[in-house]
Design a protein around this motif. Structure first.
Motif, PDB file in Angstrom:
ATOM      1  N   PHE A   6       1.017  -1.046  -0.107  1.00 67.91           N
ATOM      2  CA  PHE A   6       0.074   0.216  -0.257  1.00 67.91           C
ATOM      3  C   PHE A   6       1.119   1.199  -0.065  1.00 67.91           C
ATOM      4  CE2 PHE A   6       0.308  -1.523   4.174  1.00 67.91           C
ATOM      5  CZ  PHE A   6       1.104  -0.419   5.216  1.00 67.91           C
ATOM      6  N   ARG A   7       2.073   0.708   0.865  1.00 69.68           N
ATOM      7  CA  ARG A   7       3.096   2.514   0.029  1.00 69.68           C
ATOM      8  C   ARG A   7       3.740   2.852  -0.991  1.00 69.68           C
ATOM      9  NH1 ARG A   7       5.549  -0.895   4.906  1.00 69.68           N
ATOM     10  NH2 ARG A   7       4.337  -0.137   6.036  1.00 69.68           N
ATOM     11  N   GLU A   8       3.735   2.384  -1.119  1.00 65.11           N
ATOM     12  CA  GLU A   8       4.090   2.290  -2.490  1.00 65.11           C
ATOM     13  C   GLU A   8       3.323   2.504  -3.277  1.00 65.11           C
ATOM     14  OE1 GLU A   8       6.354  -1.317  -3.610  1.00 65.11           O
ATOM     15  OE2 GLU A   8       6.204  -0.421  -1.187  1.00 65.11           O
ATOM     16  N   ILE A   9       2.092   2.004  -3.698  1.00 63.32           N
ATOM     17  CA  ILE A   9       0.607   2.768  -4.088  1.00 63.32           C
ATOM     18  C   ILE A   9       0.102   3.517  -4.259  1.00 63.32           C
ATOM     19  CG2 ILE A   9      -1.939   1.536  -4.767  1.00 63.32           C
ATOM     20  CD1 ILE A   9      -0.803  -1.625  -3.977  1.00 63.32           C
ATOM     21  N   GLU A  10      -0.044   3.595  -2.803  1.00 60.61           N
ATOM     22  CA  GLU A  10      -0.887   5.668  -2.825  1.00 60.61           C
ATOM     23  C   GLU A  10      -0.101   6.242  -2.318  1.00 60.61           C
ATOM     24  OE1 GLU A  10      -2.118   4.811   2.010  1.00 60.61           O
ATOM     25  OE2 GLU A  10      -3.095   3.328   0.935  1.00 60.61           O
ATOM     26  N   ALA A  11       1.560   6.585  -2.705  1.00 58.14           N
ATOM     27  CA  ALA A  11       2.670   7.671  -3.175  1.00 58.14           C
ATOM     28  C   ALA A  11       2.383   8.120  -4.195  1.00 58.14           C
ATOM     29  CB  ALA A  11       3.360   7.454  -2.734  1.00 58.14           C
ATOM     30  N   LYS A  12       2.122   6.324  -4.625  1.00 58.44           N
ATOM     31  CA  LYS A  12       2.277   6.781  -6.563  1.00 58.44           C
ATOM     32  C   LYS A  12       0.900   7.500  -6.964  1.00 58.44           C
ATOM     33  CE  LYS A  12       1.463   3.869 -10.552  1.00 58.44           C
ATOM     34  NZ  LYS A  12       1.089   2.007 -10.923  1.00 58.44           N
ATOM     35  N   TRP A  13       0.227   6.923  -6.419  1.00 60.15           N
ATOM     36  CA  TRP A  13      -1.746   7.897  -6.672  1.00 60.15           C
ATOM     37  C   TRP A  13      -1.770   8.981  -6.694  1.00 60.15           C
ATOM     38  CZ3 TRP A  13      -3.301   5.920 -11.661  1.00 60.15           C
ATOM     39  CH2 TRP A  13      -2.872   4.849 -11.903  1.00 60.15           C
ATOM     40  N   GLN A  14      -1.460   9.345  -5.664  1.00 62.24           N
ATOM     41  CA  GLN A  14      -1.541  10.285  -4.589  1.00 62.24           C
ATOM     42  C   GLN A  14      -0.899  11.703  -6.004  1.00 62.24           C
ATOM     43  OE1 GLN A  14      -0.693   9.665  -0.672  1.00 62.24           O
ATOM     44  NE2 GLN A  14      -2.695   9.421  -0.194  1.00 62.24           N
ATOM     45  N   LYS A  15       0.710  11.592  -6.300  1.00 64.97           N
ATOM     46  CA  LYS A  15       1.506  11.943  -7.142  1.00 64.97           C
ATOM     47  C   LYS A  15       0.278  11.895  -8.300  1.00 64.97           C
ATOM     48  CE  LYS A  15       5.894  11.791  -8.691  1.00 64.97           C
ATOM     49  NZ  LYS A  15       6.383  11.106  -9.634  1.00 64.97           N
ATOM     50  N   TYR A  16      -0.055  10.889  -9.131  1.00 63.66           N
ATOM     51  CA  TYR A  16      -0.478  11.147  -9.931  1.00 63.66           C
ATOM     52  C   TYR A  16      -1.304  12.055  -9.737  1.00 63.66           C
ATOM     53  CZ  TYR A  16      -4.073   9.561 -14.282  1.00 63.66           C
ATOM     54  OH  TYR A  16      -4.703   9.660 -15.226  1.00 63.66           O
ATOM     55  N   TRP A  17      -2.871  11.678  -8.996  1.00 61.32           N
ATOM     56  CA  TRP A  17      -4.184  13.200  -8.764  1.00 61.32           C
ATOM     57  C   TRP A  17      -3.737  14.278  -8.952  1.00 61.32           C
ATOM     58  CZ3 TRP A  17      -6.225   9.405  -3.951  1.00 61.32           C
ATOM     59  CH2 TRP A  17      -6.243   8.656  -5.428  1.00 61.32           C
ATOM     60  N   ALA A  18      -2.178  15.236  -8.271  1.00 62.03           N
ATOM     61  CA  ALA A  18      -1.688  15.827  -7.903  1.00 62.03           C
ATOM     62  C   ALA A  18      -1.443  16.256  -9.504  1.00 62.03           C
ATOM     63  CB  ALA A  18      -0.968  16.226  -6.434  1.00 62.03           C
ATOM     64  N   GLU A  19      -0.723  16.082 -10.147  1.00 59.85           N
ATOM     65  CA  GLU A  19      -0.055  15.896 -11.230  1.00 59.85           C
ATOM     66  C   GLU A  19      -1.012  15.992 -12.420  1.00 59.85           C
ATOM     67  OE1 GLU A  19       4.340  14.203 -10.460  1.00 59.85           O
ATOM     68  OE2 GLU A  19       3.164  13.664 -12.089  1.00 59.85           O
ATOM     69  N   GLN A  20      -2.005  15.279 -12.290  1.00 61.52           N
ATOM     70  CA  GLN A  20      -2.933  15.219 -13.479  1.00 61.52           C
ATOM     71  C   GLN A  20      -3.662  15.810 -12.949  1.00 61.52           C
ATOM     72  OE1 GLN A  20      -2.376  13.267 -16.163  1.00 61.52           O
ATOM     73  NE2 GLN A  20      -0.638  13.197 -15.514  1.00 61.52           N
ATOM     74  N   LYS A  21      -4.642  16.947 -11.528  1.00 59.06           N
ATOM     75  CA  LYS A  21      -5.075  17.256 -11.753  1.00 59.06           C
ATOM     76  C   LYS A  21      -6.768  16.884 -11.766  1.00 59.06           C
ATOM     77  CE  LYS A  21      -3.349  21.818 -11.881  1.00 59.06           C
ATOM     78  NZ  LYS A  21      -3.045  22.082 -10.528  1.00 59.06           N
ATOM     79  N   THR A  22      -6.665  15.295 -11.333  1.00 60.21           N
ATOM     80  CA  THR A  22      -7.602  14.663 -11.659  1.00 60.21           C
ATOM     81  C   THR A  22      -9.372  14.945 -11.117  1.00 60.21           C
ATOM     82  OG1 THR A  22      -6.407  13.268 -11.187  1.00 60.21           O
ATOM     83  CG2 THR A  22      -8.296  12.403 -11.468  1.00 60.21           C
ATOM     84  N   PHE A  23      -8.959  15.677 -10.013  1.00 63.20           N
ATOM     85  CA  PHE A  23     -10.520  15.827  -9.017  1.00 63.20           C
ATOM     86  C   PHE A  23     -10.581  18.124  -9.182  1.00 63.20           C
ATOM     87  CE2 PHE A  23      -7.651  13.054  -6.460  1.00 63.20           C
ATOM     88  CZ  PHE A  23      -8.832  12.013  -6.849  1.00 63.20           C
ATOM     89  N   LYS A  24     -10.067  18.600 -10.443  1.00 62.77           N
ATOM     90  CA  LYS A  24     -10.519  19.545 -10.805  1.00 62.77           C
ATOM     91  C   LYS A  24     -12.102  19.580 -11.461  1.00 62.77           C
ATOM     92  CE  LYS A  24      -8.809  23.082 -14.028  1.00 62.77           C
ATOM     93  NZ  LYS A  24      -8.451  24.260 -13.522  1.00 62.77           N
ATOM     94  N   ALA A  25     -12.660  20.676 -10.639  1.00 62.99           N
ATOM     95  CA  ALA A  25     -13.690  20.505 -10.938  1.00 62.99           C
ATOM     96  C   ALA A  25     -14.236  21.556 -12.388  1.00 62.99           C
ATOM     97  CB  ALA A  25     -14.914  21.286  -9.542  1.00 62.99           C
ATOM     98  N   LYS A  26     -14.777  21.511 -13.107  1.00 65.80           N
ATOM     99  CA  LYS A  26     -14.429  22.360 -14.562  1.00 65.80           C
ATOM    100  C   LYS A  26     -15.973  23.773 -14.071  1.00 65.80           C
ATOM    101  CE  LYS A  26     -14.955  18.210 -17.857  1.00 65.80           C
ATOM    102  NZ  LYS A  26     -15.350  17.103 -17.131  1.00 65.80           N
ATOM    103  N   GLN A  27     -15.476  25.124 -14.862  1.00 61.30           N
ATOM    104  CA  GLN A  27     -16.352  25.784 -14.815  1.00 61.30           C
ATOM    105  C   GLN A  27     -17.265  25.783 -15.797  1.00 61.30           C
ATOM    106  OE1 GLN A  27     -16.419  26.906 -11.425  1.00 61.30           O
ATOM    107  NE2 GLN A  27     -15.585  29.031 -11.873  1.00 61.30           N
TER     108      GLN A  27
END
Length: 1025
Positions: A6-27
């Motif tokens: 879980f340590r690698e997996i969680e770090a990997k995806w947290q980084k991915y989300w931040a970089e990809q701005k996965t949760f950016k809401a659209k105006q």
RNA sequence: GCUCGGAUGGUGGAAUUGGUAGACACGUUGGACUUAAAAUCCAAUGGCCAUAUGCGGCCGUGCGGGUUCAAGUCCCGCUCCGAGUACCA
């Protein structure tokens, strides 16, 4: 890679989300074509405290995050922001103690909060973050303040309007005909009067109408702390911190005319999807009552006593009046004979807090003033009493007492032998008052005779108004909110003073930045901390803040020294998140406001019921009135999470102390050389029975404990003997005695899930126990980690999670040990979201085990593997049962049961040895809102290049669940005896036949004939008889 | 005092319109695997009674009543705990 790392997996995806701005809401302008409806999920604003997050804080955030992610799967454009309510008292107090600028400590705290939040994998759109202490944000808090200042409230139209319109009315017709919210003491004036007023006088009068205004307010002033205290910061008349005296003092402060909105705040509650208990709390807080105000003349005086009553129909039942002891008339009207008693009673009352006065309903107390009022209809004399059951702060502080219709008045009258006239026809009041609001007819009441209560109320008001001693009136308990704080770390008011009158700084010159001060304390002369600022004057030529020395009261004026309260910034932040690009130009742009509307789901604690949740409703309504937004309510639906409690750990302690018997000490020389006390810390399983004094009574069979205690006594005796035989001898005899046992805290982080404590850690944590003897669970004394074979056990107690109780569990530690996905699942699994529940780390292994099982479903040995085969009917059934259950549970915010559903699903798929993509892929989507990291990882392994976040939610299909048989419980007289599988196609009669033919039925009946057979197809069969 | 919640195994908690009380998990016990531990897997686990095995019985959702073929669930009356809170006239 085989296992679930879980340590690698969680770090990997947290980084991915931040970089990809996965949760950016659209105006709105970005989302138009795709037609994703907007959905706004918001958590209550956190205050970034220095202590960081504990596991109780993220509970609501996890719930809202699951919901936000679920809505994304369902195709919504989700706005799920986060920010910080970063002005506040703790940072200021820390600044006072350490001299550090609160801006710095606040920044540090926010950094830590952010790190902790990021580790849990929340799907926040961090690009929209707000901080109330940022000038770019509080610029708009100041702006809203100015809007409120520029408005008054039209009660007729129930709407805020610009003050300029009001002065135009005054110009024409004075204030005689206006129906608007204003101060109680506002006097009437005509158009001519108005025109004759000076500009300053006009300003003074307009202040009485503005929605935020300056007024003298009575506060709890603590001179030593140089600040105003809240009621609960005062204990027994002195400040909670430091014990300094507190005085009631009038201070000129800014207030918010929230009372103007009382009616709308009340009626607006109806359409909100909030819990009944919070709505009820707000209703009670607003406290609407409809009735009449009635004036009673005081005999022999010019004075009148005004009362408010909801029961004007009972006016002929008045046999006395009661004033609050603090009522201003009391001193005037009290007769010479009663003076002493009245003053004594007032002094007595002053000592009691309001809390005391209301909690105690059994003690009836009061004093007659000696004065009489005149009954407005009968002109009969009505004795005037004072009593502490009447509060000065409510209504007029006076009551017309109707003992036959009100239980408190009844009890008072009985106690003091005051007559109790009965004005209810055929109702017995010999035992208690008749306080119902219907079901009676009025009697002995002149023109009200024979009228039922409701009609009598109307008639009474009509007469009261007609004869000119009162009017119908609606009373609200809601008071205007004081808006000034004598603090540093808050929004500065955009206000300067000309001739003592407040002037607003023009909007275009905002923000007015918080000035620097060298100390964060009030000044020596009692001014707020901003009084220490050297550059805090307003230059009306340059429109800048300039040095105080330049103040000339011509073009350069002093600025306001108070700051705004904590709730200022949090009363409108929900709208700020809607804006991204134009935050400098507007508080939020029209486009964005129209698109997002209001918060669809608000998650937070219920402790804000009458604070934040009322104030933000007030500001929202005001902003709506002024056309800045187009919603009437800020939070459409709300879920309140319960508190997570800590399981505090305790150890039992007993001490042996040595003392010298002074009676035998003849020469009275100073006593030295008394040995240090010996401390024993006792394992919980023995704590109850452990007693150094009475080991003879020891009842449980534990030889080694008995030996241990004997050794302790022996050792203590030896110490005494040794000293007594030598130098202490002539001063007296050394003796030992044991003190009573007591419990003390151990840090929960030193205790494992089996309640075993780390003794070495405890010694470091509480150095006073460095040399203590630890009695282990086997009755032996602990010597060292290596040499002792016993364990040391603690006792547990559930309490509020707090630093001072050493029971705080940090989410970081949980993430380290089990991972964020496990933390998220466990917090949800703990129980219903809205209930308070204890945190028990032991349960974490359950959800962790589940995640490992889930991982294994997608693996064969060490390798990732899913088959492309057509799944079995059973596997599909398991999947679709889970889709249905989880979907329903999320909509009902029943997350604990959805976690169970996932566990059942994985257990069953494991049993079925199902590894088919057609089942496992939907399952991955289904779980992803709860455990996003592991699901992203598996989703990627399943061959997808995009985040799982926007994968369409699996659709439930009824056809997979259709059953053809049912396992019927067959019960006899309501008690289930056995089950029977029968086809669901059978009719009632066929079922009955099949059941009756079963040999187990015959056995149960044992030859009896059933009286009745109840068959509910698809449910149950019950045989009676 | 009032208002709103709540009370179910050793623990956290499940239980649809009243329809198999205790799902799921923790803990505990036993077993498999292992040199051992961890991990994993399997089994048992509300209480009491009965029993070689098997088949069973009684009690049981805070307490006392009631409605019903059937009550954790509905009704009446209490007790205790939690939260909020105004003597609202």
């Amino acid at each position: 890679m085989s296992g679930y790392h879980f340590r690698e997996i969680e770090a990997k995806w947290q980084k991915y989300w931040a970089e990809q701005k996965t949760f950016k809401a659209k105006q709105p302008e970005e989302s138009g074509e795709e037609n994703n409806p907007p959905f706004y999920v918001l958590d209550m604003f956190p205050y970034p405290s220095g202590a960081g997050l504990h596991v109780g804080h993220p509970l609501g955030y996890i719930a809202s995050d699951i919901y936000a992610r679920y809505k994304r799967h369902k195709g919504f454009n989700v706005l799920h922001p986060q920010g910080y309510d970063s002005f506040g008292l703790p940072a200021e107090q820390y600044a006072i103690q350490t001299g550090q600028h609160p801006a710095k400590t606040t920044r540090d705290n926010i950094k830590r909060y952010r790190e902790q939040l990021d580790r849990i994998g929340f799907s926040f759109d961090w690009d929209r973050e707000v901080r109330t202490s940022n000038p770019e944000y509080y610029k708009w808090t100041q702006w809203i303040f100015i809007q409120l200042f520029e408005c008054y409230y039209d009660l007729d139209e129930q709407q805020a309007k610009p003050v300029s319109e009001l002065s135009a009315i005054f110009e024409k017709e004075g204030n005689i005909n206006v129906i608007v919210a204003c101060d109680e003491d506002t006097e009437t004036f005509s158009a001519e009067d108005w025109k004759a007023f000076s500009d300053d006088q006009k300003e003074q009068i307009l202040l009485k109408y503005r929605l935020t205004y300056l007024a003298e307010t009575e506060v709890n002033w603590c001179p030593a702390l140089g600040t105003v205290l809240a009621n609960d910061e005062i204990v027994n008349g002195v400040s909670e911190r430091g014990g300094h005296p507190v005085v009631r003092k009038k201070m000129k402060q800014w207030s918010m005319r929230i009372s103007a909105y009382a009616e709308r705040l009340l009626s607006g509650l109806e359409d909100l999807e909030w819990t009944e208990s919070i709505k009820e709390a707000q209703r009670n807080w607003i406290g609407k009552s409809v009735g009449a105000s009635v004036k009673f003349k005081v005999q022999n005086y010019e004075e009148v006593i005004e009362v408010f009553t909801t029961r004007p129909d009972t006016i002929f039942g008045v046999s006395f009046m009661t004033l609050a002891p603090e009522h201003e008339l009391v001193k005037k009207i009290t007769t010479e004979e009663q003076k002493e008693a009245v003053e004594a009673y007032i002094a007595e009352t002053a000592k009691r807090s309001e809390r005391d006065r209301l909690a105690d309903v059994k003690t009836i107390s009061g004093v007659f003033t000696g004065a009489y009022a005149e009954h407005p209809f009968t002109k009969a004399p009505v004795p005037i009493w004072i009593g502490d059951y009447v509060l000065a702060s409510y209504g007029t502080g006076a009551v017309m007492a109707v003992p036959c219709g009100d239980q408190r008045d009844y009890d008072f009258a009985k106690h003091f032998n005051i007559p109790i006239p009965n004005i209810f026809k055929d109702i017995d009041i010999s035992e208690q008052a008749f306080s119902e609001k219907e079901g009676a007819v009025i009697a002995n009441s002149d023109f009200l005779n024979d009228l039922p209560i409701k009609k009598a109320i109307k008639r009474a008001i009509h007469e009261i108004e007609g004869q000119g001693f009162g009017a119908s009136k609606t009373n609200y308990r809601l008071r205007d909110a004081v808006f000034s704080r004598q603090r540093y770390w808050g929004e500065p008011f955009p206000v300067y003073y000309v001739n003592g009158l407040p002037k607003m700084i023009e909007e275009k010159h905002l923000p007015l930045n918080l000035p620097e001060v060298e100390k964060y304390l009030p000044t020596e002369s009692g001014e707020p901390p901003l009084g220490r600022a050297e550059v805090w004057a307003w230059d009306t030529n340059s429109n800048t803040v300039v040095d105080n020395e330049k103040i000339d009261h011509k073009t350069i004026f002093p600025l306001e020294l108070n700051t705004m309260p904590g709730w200022a910034g949090s009363s409108w932040y929900m709208f700020r998140y809607m804006e991204t690009e134009k935050r400098d130009e507007v508080f939020a742009s029209k486009n964005a406001l129209d698109y997002w509307q209001n918060v669809n789901l608000y998650v937070g604690g219920s402790e804000h019921a009458t604070g934040h949740l009322l104030y933000s409703r007030f500001w929202t309504k005001f902003l709506k009135d002024r056309g800045f937004i187009n919603v009437d309510e800020p939070f459409q639906k709300m879920i309140n999470q319960g508190m997570i409690l800590g399981e505090s750990a305790f150890v039992s302690v007993q001490k042996i102390v040595f003392s010298v018997d002074l009676n035998e000490n003849k020469d009275k020389t100073e006593i030295k050389d008394i040995p240090e006390p010996i401390t024993f810390v006792i394992s919980n399983n023995l704590a109850e029975n452990f007693n150094i004094d009475k080991f003879e009574d020891f009842s449980i069979n534990n030889e080694s404990l008995e030996n241990t205690i004997q050794e302790i006594r022996l050792k203590a005796q030896q110490i005494c003997d040794k000293q007594n035989s030598t130098h202490i001898n002539k001063r007296g005899k050394l003796k030992y005695a044991s003190l009573p046992k007591y419990k003390t805290y151990a840090d929960v982080n030193l205790v494992n899930t089996s309640n075993e404590m780390d003794i070495e850690g405890f010694k470091k944590f509480r150095p006073e126990f460095k040399n203590a003897e630890f009695i282990l669970d086997n009755g032996k004394v602990y010597s060292s980690k290596e040499q002792s074979d016993g364990k040391f056990l603690v006792s547990r107690e559930v309490e509020k999670m707090s630093k001072s109780k050493y029971n705080v569990v940090n989410p970081d530690d949980v993430c380290d040990e089990y991972g964020a996905d496990a933390l998220r699942l466990f917090e949800m699994f703990l129980g219903p979201i809205d209930q308070a529940k204890p945190w028990n780390t032991a349960g974490l292994s359950g959800v962790y085990g589940f995640l490992k099982k889930f991982w294994k479903l997608y693996h064969q040995g060490a390798d990732f593997f899913v088959s492309e085969n057509e799944p079995s009917k059973e596997a599909f059934k398991v999947l679709h049962q889970t889709i249905k259950k989880v979907n329903e549970d999320i909509e009902a915010f029943s997350f604990n049961t959805s976690v169970s559903a996932f566990m059942i699903c994985v257990n069953e798929l494991q049993q079925l040895k199902c590894n088919d993509r057609a089942v496992l892929e939907p399952l991955c989507i289904l779980l992803s809102p709860f455990a996003p990291h592991i699901c992203e990882e598996i989703w990627e392994k399943l061959g997808h290049s995009e985040s799982v976040e926007y994968a369409p939610y699996p659709v439930f299909e009824e056809k997979y669940l259709v059953e053809d048989t049912k396992t019927y419980p067959i019960s006899f007289n309501g008690k289930t005896r056995f089950t029977l599988d029968l086809s669901l196609d059978l009719s009632k009669d066929e079922i009955e036949k099949a059941v009756m033919e079963d040999e187990r039925t015959q056995k149960q009946l044992d030859g009896r004939t059933p009286k009745k057979v109840i068959v509910v197809p698809g449910k149950i069969v019950n045989i009676v008889g």
